[in-house]
Design an enzyme around this catalytic site. Structure first.
Site, PDB file in Angstrom:
ATOM      1  N   CYS A   1       0.782  -1.622  -0.076  1.00 35.37           N
ATOM      2  CA  CYS A   1       0.132   0.137  -0.075  1.00 35.37           C
ATOM      3  C   CYS A   1       0.867   1.100   0.396  1.00 35.37           C
ATOM      4  CB  CYS A   1      -1.054  -0.349   1.008  1.00 35.37           C
ATOM      5  SG  CYS A   1      -2.536   1.205   0.938  1.00 35.37           S
TER       6      CYS A   1
ATOM      7  N   HIS B   1      -3.476  -5.102   0.925  1.00 32.69           N
ATOM      8  CA  HIS B   1      -2.952  -5.048   2.440  1.00 32.69           C
ATOM      9  C   HIS B   1      -3.183  -6.688   2.182  1.00 32.69           C
ATOM     10  CE1 HIS B   1      -2.882  -1.383   4.438  1.00 32.69           C
ATOM     11  NE2 HIS B   1      -3.219  -1.207   3.301  1.00 32.69           N
TER      12      HIS B   1
ATOM     13  N   GLU C   1      -1.949  -8.748   4.044  1.00 30.19           N
ATOM     14  CA  GLU C   1      -1.518  -9.424   5.862  1.00 30.19           C
ATOM     15  C   GLU C   1      -3.015  -9.401   6.371  1.00 30.19           C
ATOM     16  OE1 GLU C   1      -1.999  -4.592   5.783  1.00 30.19           O
ATOM     17  OE2 GLU C   1      -1.189  -5.723   4.888  1.00 30.19           O
TER      18      GLU C   1
END
Length: 230
Positions: free
Chosen positions: A114, A209, A211
């Protein structure tokens, strides 16, 4: 031996936990857990007041992740501030740009997430669009999602060769690509969702993202590229 992957962190003037409220360097747990799930060892890299220390830090790492976070200060890419751009994170900008420069110079595998992808673009002379709609959930503190499509013939396409629905939360994106970068994935509205640097090394940025999701392929590729010889 598992490769050591450094992950940059936030730097907040005030954060609260337990009975404490203090300045803090912090990072959502999704980042280090994704590194660990992908076979790496995670080391958090808080901003250093001396960006010249970045080369020494990168020299001790096998791979580097530049994490998501606040908007990049527009002065970094020669633009006037849009009223919708967030407050500057000057110390973090300076530190993470120095980390990127050091990683590129050393050939250290690099993944930008990002903001990290946006900073990679800026570090290589590119620019950003300071605001777009439709890439968040619309609810503060919650991630949205949308599909991204790979560009055939790219590193990203080799890793994820089909359309993928990804967790997303951003309102800025790549405008003019930085020197040597190739766009390797797009959203359905044409937003650049991944960039990569040509060459034998591993330099990749993704706008979403990972994660916050279950797909580990992008991070696993970084960890594998970072594995020490033998």
């Amino acid at each position: 031996m598992k490769p050591l992957i450094g992950v940059s962190t936030y730097l907040e003037a005030s954060a609260a936990w337990g009975t404490w409220e203090l300045p803090a360097a912090l990072l959502p747990t999704g980042y280090h857990r994704l590194v660990q799930r992908s076979g790496g060892l995670a080391a958090l890299l808080p901003p250093d007041g001396d960006p010249e220390a970045a080369a020494a830090v990168v020299a001790r790492l096998d791979g580097l992740v530049i994490a998501g976070g606040p908007d990049v200060e527009p002065v970094r890419y020669g633009a006037d501030r849009d009223p919708r751009t967030g407050p500057p994170a000057c110390e973090r900008d300076a530190w993470e740009l120095a980390l990127i420069d050091a990683a590129l110079a050393a050939g250290t595998p690099l993944l930008g997430i990002c903001r990290g992808m946006q900073l990679l673009n800026v570090a290589l002379g590119g620019t950003l669009v300071q605001h777009l709609d439709g890439h968040t959930s619309g609810t503060p503190g919650r991630f949205g999602e949308h599909p991204v499509k790979p560009v055939p013939g790219t590193l990203y396409n080799d890793l994820i060769p089909t359309e993928l629905t990804v967790p997303t939360h951003h309102h800025q994106h790549v405008d003019r690509l930085g020197k040597g970068l190739t766009a390797s994935a797009y959203a359905t509205d044409g937003t650049v969702e991944a960039v990569e640097l040509a060459g034998p090394g591993f330099t990749l940025g993704v706008q979403w993202h990972p994660e916050m999701g279950e797909d580990v392929r992008v991070m696993t590729a970084l960890v594998q590229a970072s594995a020490p010889p033998g």
